[in-house]
Design an enzyme around this catalytic site. Structure first.
Site, PDB file in Angstrom:
ATOM      1  N   ASP A  84       0.919  -1.415   0.035  1.00 29.14           N
ATOM      2  CA  ASP A  84       0.405  -0.108  -0.099  1.00 29.14           C
ATOM      3  C   ASP A  84       0.873   1.582   0.147  1.00 29.14           C
ATOM      4  OD1 ASP A  84      -2.620   1.690   0.284  1.00 29.14           O
ATOM      5  OD2 ASP A  84      -2.307   1.469   2.691  1.00 29.14           O
ATOM      6  N   VAL A 230      -9.088  -0.115   3.262  1.00 31.74           N
ATOM      7  CA  VAL A 230      -9.641   0.413   4.909  1.00 31.74           C
ATOM      8  C   VAL A 230      -8.980  -0.357   5.651  1.00 31.74           C
ATOM      9  CG1 VAL A 230     -11.648  -0.508   6.377  1.00 31.74           C
ATOM     10  CG2 VAL A 230     -12.401  -0.983   4.634  1.00 31.74           C
TER      11      VAL A 230
HETATM   12  P1  13P Z   1      -8.518   4.097   6.084  1.00 32.34           P
HETATM   13  O1  13P Z   1      -7.172   4.777   7.226  1.00 32.34           O
HETATM   14  O2  13P Z   1      -9.205   5.690   6.338  1.00 32.34           O
HETATM   15  O3  13P Z   1      -9.928   3.451   6.443  1.00 32.34           O
HETATM   16  O4  13P Z   1      -7.315   4.470   4.880  1.00 32.34           O
HETATM   17  C1  13P Z   1      -7.101   3.482   3.991  1.00 32.34           C
HETATM   18  C2  13P Z   1      -6.193   3.876   3.507  1.00 32.34           C
HETATM   19  O5  13P Z   1      -6.953   4.166   2.055  1.00 32.34           O
HETATM   20  C3  13P Z   1      -5.202   2.481   2.828  1.00 32.34           C
HETATM   21  O6  13P Z   1      -4.664   2.977   1.503  1.00 32.34           O
END
Ligand code: 13P
Length: 294
Positions: A84, A230
């Protein structure tokens, strides 16, 4: 079953549902996400930020943990192991470490540099069978007490990014990481419509999935979003359940002497169960239940 995320997200786009991307932070998180996806017969994306991977011991540790746990728990639903918001170095490291999917986040770079680095990483990822996500238009959030609105991506830049061969695209539409500030104006659906038109078949990614009202989530899925990220939501329910357990005196070594509630397997159980419940709620909301056989 560890797979890349390309086919699962194409199927989601065609079927008008979204696959949940859940960030993991440790063993409990990983187990909760895998078991819940299996219970609901749903594909799932399990992801680490660069920071969480470092905390867990590095990308190789994460890849070994997720793969071994997937096998040990007999998980049969498709699971993508994804990086991510990776920088260039992290993306390359994850390709080597055994992830099945990466996100290269070049959104803070000048657009031409984002294009050049994404192009290089698309080739490297595809050579090894990984899927790749890119980003245009930064996702906002609160850092050091300063809150920035989410940026809205330019549809022409999105189109250019897609032409490079990325498998799915994160395009800012006013979404923000973490807890949404008072007075947040909601997702920019006009922008989503234009981006979806400009990018066609490509699955779009909605970051900042925590705190977006359900009706906006459902509408975003209808209008082209096929992957929803999330993280904070799981952190909040884990913290809340753990705090309540401790506040009830269950971890107290004297009061809980018989039950030995300070044993980490007991101490972390309410938080684990809270993550399972949150992941279940999100998978049902996103519509990917029983979509494991795409
Ligand atoms: P949140 O922490 O707002 O759920 O977002 C998660 C996210 O977009 C990880 O890339």
């Amino acid at each position: 079953m560890i797979v890349n995320a390309t086919r699962m997200l194409k199927a989601a786009k065609a079927g008008h549902y979204a696959v949940g991307h859940f960030n993991t932070n440790n063993l409990e998180w990983t187990k909760a996400i895998l078991l819940t996806a299996q219970k609901l017969n749903s594909p799932v994306i399990i992801a680490t930020s660069m920071g969480a991977a470092k905390y867990m011991g590095g990308y190789k540790v994460v890849a070994a943990l997720v793969k071994a746990m997937d096998e040990a728990l007999g998980i049969t639903v498709p699971v993508a192991l994804h990086l991510d918001h990776g920088n260039y170095e992290a993306a390359k490291a994850c390709i080597e470490a055994g992830y099945s999917s990466i996100m290269f986040d070049g959104s803070s770079l000048p657009f031409e540099e984002n294009v050049a680095k994404t192009t290089e990483l698309v080739n490297l990822a595809h050579d090894k069978g990984l899927s790749i996500e890119a980003e245009v238009g930064a996702i906002g959030g609160t850092e050091d007490g300063i809150t920035a609105d989410g940026e809205v991506a330019d549809p022409e830049e999105c189109k250019k990014m897609v032409s490079l061969g990325v498998d799915f695209l994160a395009a800012g539409i006013g979404n923000i990481h973490g807890i949404y500030p008072e007075g947040w104006k909601g997702l920019h659906f006009d922008a989503l419509e234009q981006i979806n038109k400009a990018t066609g078949y490509i699955p779009l990614v909605l970051h900042g999935g925590t705190g977006i009202p359900d009706d906006q989530i459902t509408r975003a899925i209808k209008e082209g979003v096929s992957k929803i990220n999330v993280n904070t939501d799981c952190q909040l329910v884990f913290a809340d359940a753990t705090i309540k357990y401790c506040a009830a005196g269950k971890a107290d070594p004297t009061a809980a002497n018989e039950a030995k509630g300070y044993d980490p397997r007991k101490l972390l159980k309410p938080g684990f169960e809270a993550i399972c419940a949150k992941v279940e709620e999100k998978i049902k909301l996103f519509g990917s239940e029983n979509k494991a056989n795409y």
